[in-house]
Design a protein around this motif. Sequence first.
Motif, PDB file in Angstrom:
ATOM      1  N   THR A  86       0.856  -1.179   0.000  1.00 51.69           N
ATOM      2  CA  THR A  86       0.000   0.000   0.000  1.00 51.69           C
ATOM      3  C   THR A  86       0.893   1.230   0.000  1.00 51.69           C
ATOM      4  OG1 THR A  86      -1.693  -1.194   1.232  1.00 51.69           O
ATOM      5  CG2 THR A  86      -1.859   1.211   1.197  1.00 51.69           C
ATOM      6  N   PRO A 144       0.632   7.960  -0.759  1.00 52.08           N
ATOM      7  CA  PRO A 144       0.575   8.845  -1.924  1.00 52.08           C
ATOM      8  C   PRO A 144       1.663   9.917  -1.986  1.00 52.08           C
ATOM      9  CG  PRO A 144      -1.623   8.445  -1.117  1.00 52.08           C
ATOM     10  CD  PRO A 144      -0.686   7.843  -0.120  1.00 52.08           C
ATOM     11  N   ILE A 176      -3.161   9.359  -7.723  1.00 48.62           N
ATOM     12  CA  ILE A 176      -3.106   8.150  -6.906  1.00 48.62           C
ATOM     13  C   ILE A 176      -4.464   8.015  -6.226  1.00 48.62           C
ATOM     14  CG2 ILE A 176      -1.956   6.923  -5.033  1.00 48.62           C
ATOM     15  CD1 ILE A 176       0.569   8.547  -5.717  1.00 48.62           C
ATOM     16  N   SER A 221      -7.282   5.299  -4.349  1.00 58.05           N
ATOM     17  CA  SER A 221      -7.418   4.002  -3.682  1.00 58.05           C
ATOM     18  C   SER A 221      -8.873   3.745  -3.345  1.00 58.05           C
ATOM     19  CB  SER A 221      -6.553   3.944  -2.415  1.00 58.05           C
ATOM     20  OG  SER A 221      -6.976   4.902  -1.485  1.00 58.05           O
ATOM     21  N   CYS A 241      -4.394   0.615  -4.362  1.00 56.59           N
ATOM     22  CA  CYS A 241      -4.153   1.876  -5.079  1.00 56.59           C
ATOM     23  C   CYS A 241      -4.013   1.630  -6.574  1.00 56.59           C
ATOM     24  CB  CYS A 241      -2.867   2.538  -4.604  1.00 56.59           C
ATOM     25  SG  CYS A 241      -2.973   3.227  -2.960  1.00 56.59           S
TER      26      CYS A 241
END
Length: 160
Positions: free
Chosen positions: A33, A36, A88, A90, A134
Amino acid sequence: MKYGFSFKIIFICLLAAMMIFTSCGGNDYSSVTPEPDAAAAALISAGVFSEELGRLDDDAARMAYGMPSASSLAVWSGSGATPEEIIIASGSDTAAIRAELEAHLSNRKTQFTDYNAWEKPKLNGALIFEAGSCVIYAVGASGSDSDVEKALIGYLDTLL
């Protein structure tokens, strides 16, 4: 005749070895993960953009980019004169997020058909990459996704 048979055996062995090594390449980033800000900083510091990118305020990013499938959205963009940007996003449905980013890419190609058309080839190298929950979209200066991908993979490898 003797050499022809040996050549075939060597060729088959080399081919099998190449298939084994190429299928094992690359890491699996499904459990990673990325953060960002750190991911964007890695891309920006790699020098793959021709202009300075700045992070948009979260509310402004939502208003400008939409992305209803994303529970979290972070956007870095430049002046707007180039298509260079980082997005970005998610969420639980990465397939839907990917589809939204592909639609965004299609819209950008339409926008840059007439406006600064010389910048449009950069969009042919747009990267859309999944890592965990993501989906990362980035358009760099070279018009090749390999520069952006190399920088992103370098960052993601530090998380493994």
